[in-house]
Enzyme design. Structure first.
Site, mmCIF file in Angstrom:
data_model
loop_
_atom_site.group_PDB
_atom_site.id
_atom_site.type_symbol
_atom_site.label_atom_id
_atom_site.label_comp_id
_atom_site.label_asym_id
_atom_site.label_seq_id
_atom_site.Cartn_x
_atom_site.Cartn_y
_atom_site.Cartn_z
ATOM 1 N N MET A 199 10.279 -7.882 4.974
ATOM 2 C CA MET A 199 9.525 -6.667 5.215
ATOM 3 C C MET A 199 10.221 -5.504 4.508
ATOM 4 O O MET A 199 11.150 -4.927 5.048
ATOM 5 C CB MET A 199 9.427 -6.398 6.716
ATOM 6 C CG MET A 199 8.820 -5.057 7.025
ATOM 7 S SD MET A 199 8.802 -4.629 8.765
ATOM 8 C CE MET A 199 10.466 -4.065 8.998
ATOM 9 N N PRO A 200 9.823 -5.163 3.307
ATOM 10 C CA PRO A 200 10.409 -3.999 2.641
ATOM 11 C C PRO A 200 10.051 -2.708 3.378
ATOM 12 O O PRO A 200 8.940 -2.548 3.882
ATOM 13 C CB PRO A 200 9.764 -4.008 1.258
ATOM 14 C CG PRO A 200 9.274 -5.390 1.058
ATOM 15 C CD PRO A 200 8.913 -5.885 2.428
ATOM 16 N N TYR A 201 11.017 -1.824 3.429
ATOM 17 C CA TYR A 201 10.855 -0.521 4.073
ATOM 18 C C TYR A 201 11.406 0.526 3.115
ATOM 19 O O TYR A 201 12.551 0.435 2.670
ATOM 20 C CB TYR A 201 11.614 -0.503 5.400
ATOM 21 C CG TYR A 201 11.786 0.858 6.004
ATOM 22 C CD1 TYR A 201 10.739 1.488 6.661
ATOM 23 C CD2 TYR A 201 13.002 1.526 5.906
ATOM 24 C CE1 TYR A 201 10.901 2.740 7.222
ATOM 25 C CE2 TYR A 201 13.177 2.778 6.461
ATOM 26 C CZ TYR A 201 12.130 3.381 7.118
ATOM 27 O OH TYR A 201 12.291 4.630 7.661
ATOM 28 N N HIS A 239 6.280 -1.276 4.265
ATOM 29 C CA HIS A 239 6.221 -0.054 5.075
ATOM 30 C C HIS A 239 6.852 1.088 4.294
ATOM 31 O O HIS A 239 7.963 0.947 3.764
ATOM 32 C CB HIS A 239 6.969 -0.245 6.391
ATOM 33 C CG HIS A 239 6.365 -1.318 7.234
ATOM 34 N ND1 HIS A 239 5.462 -1.053 8.228
ATOM 35 C CD2 HIS A 239 6.519 -2.665 7.208
ATOM 36 C CE1 HIS A 239 5.095 -2.188 8.790
ATOM 37 N NE2 HIS A 239 5.722 -3.189 8.181
ATOM 38 N N HIS A 294 2.970 -6.253 4.242
ATOM 39 C CA HIS A 294 4.337 -6.348 4.749
ATOM 40 C C HIS A 294 5.212 -5.172 4.318
ATOM 41 O O HIS A 294 6.393 -5.124 4.664
ATOM 42 C CB HIS A 294 4.984 -7.655 4.283
ATOM 43 C CG HIS A 294 4.331 -8.864 4.845
ATOM 44 N ND1 HIS A 294 4.463 -10.105 4.269
ATOM 45 C CD2 HIS A 294 3.532 -9.046 5.924
ATOM 46 C CE1 HIS A 294 3.768 -10.994 4.976
ATOM 47 N NE2 HIS A 294 3.205 -10.364 5.977
#
Length: 71
Positions: A1-3, A40, A38
């Site tokens: 999950m890249p943020y 954010h 995925h």
């Protein structure tokens, strides 16, 4: 999950924020192969009086720049 957490001073429009989110998302899809759902992205707007660089507050820097006529 890249943020991604992008911090900016409040000088960008809603349209610019949308464009940033679209392009950051597309970059992570292309480079990392991530699914858009995925990813954010948070855009935090920090007041110029709460941000400093070059030894001064951003608000003071901008004021000095405006007075001197620099672009």
């Amino acid at each position: 999950m890249p943020y991604i957490n992008l911090q900016v001073t409040p000088a960008i429009s809603r349209d610019q924020k949308e464009q940033i989110i679209q392009q950051f998302t597309q970059t992570l899809v292309l480079v990392l192969g991530k699914k858009p759902e995925h990813i954010h992205i948070v855009i935090q707007e920090i007041e110029a009086d709460n941000w400093g660089f070059s030894g001064m507050l951003t608000s003071d820097y901008r004021e000095k720049k405006a007075v001197s006529g620099d672009q």
